[in-house]
Enzyme design. Structure first.
Site, mmCIF file in Angstrom:
data_model
loop_
_atom_site.group_PDB
_atom_site.id
_atom_site.type_symbol
_atom_site.label_atom_id
_atom_site.label_comp_id
_atom_site.label_asym_id
_atom_site.label_seq_id
_atom_site.Cartn_x
_atom_site.Cartn_y
_atom_site.Cartn_z
ATOM 1 N N ALA A 40 -21.203 56.158 -7.795
ATOM 2 C CA ALA A 40 -21.486 57.420 -7.204
ATOM 3 C C ALA A 40 -21.444 57.322 -5.563
ATOM 4 C CB ALA A 40 -23.160 57.856 -7.338
ATOM 5 N N LYS A 41 -20.827 58.301 -5.110
ATOM 6 C CA LYS A 41 -20.794 58.217 -3.369
ATOM 7 C C LYS A 41 -21.890 58.879 -2.744
ATOM 8 C CE LYS A 41 -16.823 58.620 -0.374
ATOM 9 N NZ LYS A 41 -16.199 57.293 -0.444
ATOM 10 N N CYS A 42 -22.981 57.887 -2.770
ATOM 11 C CA CYS A 42 -24.459 58.160 -2.295
ATOM 12 C C CYS A 42 -24.493 57.340 -1.183
ATOM 13 C CB CYS A 42 -25.257 58.195 -3.389
ATOM 14 S SG CYS A 42 -25.496 56.407 -4.054
#
Ligand SMILES: *Cc1c(COP(=O)(O)O)cnc(C)c1O
Length: 361
Positions: free
Chosen positions: A199-201
């Protein structure tokens, strides 16, 4: 999109043209911002609503806003390019929209319709097209992001979110040519199986700051992360995916096992390399193999790829066990060829055979 209208709020005081032109003459990365932003609100009852294109500026947050406590935040990164004929264009924005929703699902956040995501970007880029840097290799870096904005301290997914898109004029990542970078293999890990690695978090980045700082202190440009379970397999850099080119025509990149960010540049390189007849493999590759292949000369090149720097050669690798050099220590032929092809497609100099380029005006 018909049922989803963006309200245009007038800008009371856009940056004067002369000041703007000075700011974008040599913008570097991530410090100059444009006049406008898009903002869309979400709540559990109404869904997405109140889309506005308005002046960029500070946003009000309650001190109990859940993002400040439990880090429910995701983002994307892509660029608007100016094609040879002057048209503004995006590169594969639908892929960013799809990845944004996969990140949202992992962070228990609501889905944003892909066409709304792309339309939001289109609106703000067109509003701020005068901010496009004139410098050779320049682009408008686009940062869409979403965060939890409910005033509530209990631990559960928030019921309110905010989606924003801001723009930052960016210069050429490398001023003259593209040097090879030196990387440090960290003993910290970035993502464990079952975690949030794909996830691009923001949280992933918070956790990477100490290992990246350690690489810088030791005089390296980037950090390399190994897998968390065996501490053996190469995963990726802090914000770029890795490729290894061998002398028998194999081009290896680590497989997407849930712990690696599925880069859109990675995916594009896989496609271009297959078309060039390379034996492309998504396979695990260990640090020991990397060192052995570099030392025997079987490994010709290693490169990293991502939206910011596109394709970057890795020349030197250092870890607590010592250092090794790849090829001649500088950018190799394949690295240069793939970079030139990808940049050529992004900027309209090479035919877009895959429908990757989306013209905006
Ligand atoms: C964004 C990102 C990448 C690169 O993805 P692109 O879509 O190619 O820009 C690679 N690794 C990490 C950790 C990232 O956050």
């Amino acid at each position: 999109m018909a049922e989803f209208e963006f309200t245009r709020l007038p800008h009371p005081a856009p940056v004067p043209g002369a000041t703007r032109d000075q700011a974008i003459a040599d913008p570097g990365f991530g410090t100059v911002f444009t006049d406008h932003m898009v903002s869309i609100e979400y709540d559990a009852h109404r869904g997405w609503h109140s889309a506005t294109l308005g002046p960029r500026g500070p946003i009000k947050l309650d001190p109990a806003a859940s993002v400040l406590h439990y880090a429910q935040e995701i983002f994307e990164g892509l660029k608007a390019y100016r094609l040879a004929d002057g048209t503004m264009a995006l590169f594969r924005p639908q892929a960013n929209a799809a990845r944004f929703n996969r990140s949202a699902a992992r962070l228990a956040m609501p889905d944003l319709p892909e066409d709304v995501f792309v339309e939001a970007i289109r609106q703000v880029v067109l509003a701020d097209k005068d901010w496009f840097p004139g410098v050779e290799g320049g682009s408008l870096y686009i940062r869409p992001f979403m965060f939890a904005n409910e005033h509530f301290l209990g631990v559960r997914p928030a019921k309110k979110y905010k989606f924003l898109v801001i723009l930052s004029p960016a210069g050429n990542y490398f001023k003259s040519g593209a040097p090879a970078v030196s990387v440090w293999v960290s003993e910290y890990t970035r993502a464990a199986p079952g975690g949030t690695g794909e996830a691009k978090c923001g949280g992933n980045y918070a956790a990477s700051l100490v290992p990246t700082g350690e690489a810088f202190e030791r005089g390296h440009d980037q950090v390399v992360f190994l897998d968390a379970a065996e501490r053996k397999w190469i995963e990726e850099l802090g914000g770029m995916n890795l490729f290894f080119a061998l002398d028998d025509g194999r081009l290896i990149t680590p497989p997407l096992r849930g712990t690696i960010l599925p880069g859109i540049t990675r995916d594009s390189i896989l496609t271009l390399a297959r078309e060039q007849g390379l034996d492309v493999r998504e396979e695990m590759y260990s640090l020991d193999q990397w060192r052995a292949d570099a030392e025997s000369g079987k490994l010709l090149e290693t490169f990293a790829c991502g939206t910011a720097a596109v394709v970057t050669a890795v020349g030197k690798v250092a870890s607590r066990d010592g250092e090794f050099t790849i090829g001649g220590g500088g950018p190799g032929q394949l690295t240069n060829r793939l970079r030139e092809e990808l940049v050529g497609i992004q900027r309209g100099a090479i035919e877009d055979r895959h429908g990757w380029v989306m013209k905006l005006d």
